[in-house]
Design an enzyme around this catalytic site. Structure first.
Site, PDB file in Angstrom:
ATOM      1  CE1 TYR A  32    -101.034  25.561 -73.998  1.00 22.13           C
ATOM      2  CE2 TYR A  32    -101.735  23.929 -72.382  1.00 22.13           C
ATOM      3  CZ  TYR A  32    -101.692  24.381 -73.687  1.00 22.13           C
ATOM      4  OH  TYR A  32    -102.313  23.671 -74.685  1.00 22.13           O
ATOM      5  CE  LYS A 147    -104.219  26.967 -73.861  1.00 21.13           C
ATOM      6  NZ  LYS A 147    -104.710  26.061 -74.923  1.00 21.13           N
ATOM      7  CD  GLU A 179    -111.310  20.189 -77.001  1.00 16.51           C
ATOM      8  OE1 GLU A 179    -111.520  21.398 -77.156  1.00 16.51           O
ATOM      9  OE2 GLU A 179    -110.985  19.697 -75.915  1.00 16.51           O
ATOM     10  CG  LEU A 204    -109.426  25.039 -73.852  1.00 17.24           C
ATOM     11  CD1 LEU A 204    -108.977  24.815 -72.421  1.00 17.24           C
ATOM     12  CD2 LEU A 204    -108.224  25.288 -74.758  1.00 17.24           C
TER      13      LEU A 204
END
Length: 284
Positions: A32, A147, A179, A204
């Site tokens: 996505y 992702k 993260e 990411l």
């Protein structure tokens, strides 16, 4: 009622239908992107499309549409929903097929779904108050650079953070911050250097991250891409996060300890202003 896009059709949200055999539903076999909208224009669209192509390639998911077609769908959703400020969510799955752990035939049609969400992006209260976070172990799979829609653990971590009375969690592996649950993490150390983890399978490759690091370098800020520990974060002058929906937001507390003087840092605030200006200038 919103207008959404489902596999070639614009329709009211209560009429959008995806097969119960869709592999995104059964296996989280999908990817996505979320694109921000300011003043009715798309922010960092080309970057999101480049990352989408990479995610699909890593999982061998066929492209459901060309980039020009996807741009047209995004723009039509903005118009149909009179969206001035908010987000467009786009999901691509491997498509619908009988449930089987093996991938279906290569000619299986990928599923494509998009919808809008109205959201306050430019004037986020957290930009003035800062975020409070806790650290939690990073228990996600090893390919966080893709992702994917398998977001259960980030959802669990964010919910646990809320249960503890704070805003979010920073995820930690081997003592180092990877993260946030849905954002990239940064500190500014005592010497004024911006530090963030380098790109790898562990994090990411944020589209906002890329823009902010470029803008930081252009303003003369020293930047180091390297892992930083929780202890280093606690001793930092500033901390902040970036994402497509947050832009740049300061972090003022980690695990109950104030960062700096406990107020949003000057560098984070300046980067937020600069990023929004650049985003509006380059929006499509």
């Amino acid at each position: 009622m919103r207008t959404v896009y489902v596999n070639g059709v614009f329709c009211p949200e209560n009429q959008g239908v995806v097969s119960i055999f869709d592999r995104g539903f059964l296996f989280a076999d999908g990817v996505y992107e979320v694109t921000s909208v300011l003043d009715g224009k798309l922010i960092d669209f080309s970057g999101h499309m480049a990352r989408l192509r990479r995610s699909m390639a890593e999982l061998a998911i066929p492209a459901p549409a060309s980039e020009d077609e996807l741009l047209s769908i995004h723009r039509q959703l903005v118009d149909k929903n009179a969206l001035s400020e908010g987000l467009i969510y786009m999901q691509v799955s491997r498509g619908a097929a009988d449930r089987d752990f093996l991938f279906p035939p290569e000619d299986t049609r990928a599923s494509l779904v998009l919808f809008t969400q109205t959201a306050q992006l430019r004037d986020r209260p957290a930009a003035k108050t800062g975020l409070r976070v806790v650290t939690l172990p990073d228990l996600r799979w090893a390919r966080r650079d893709i992702k994917t829609v398998q977001l259960l653990y980030p959802s669990m971590a964010k919910t646990e953070a809320k249960r503890r009375g704070v805003d979010d969690a920073w995820l930690v592996e081997d003592g180092f911050v990877t993260e946030g649950t849905s954002n990239n993490a940064y500190i500014v150390n005592a010497g004024g250097t911006l530090v963030t983890r380098p790109l790898s399978h562990a994090i990411l490759p944020g589209i906002t991250r890329s823009a902010v690091l470029r803008l930081a370098a252009e303003t003369g800020l020293a930047v180091e891409e390297r892992p930083f520990s929780v202890e280093e974060a606690l001793a930092a002058r500033e901390a902040f996060i970036t994402s497509a929906s947050s832009f740049v937001l300061p972090v003022v507390e980690i695990d109950g300890r104030k960062i700096g003087d406990g107020t949003p840092g000057e560098i984070a605030q300046r980067l937020r202003v600069i990023y929004i200006e650049e985003a509006l200038r380059t929006a499509v």
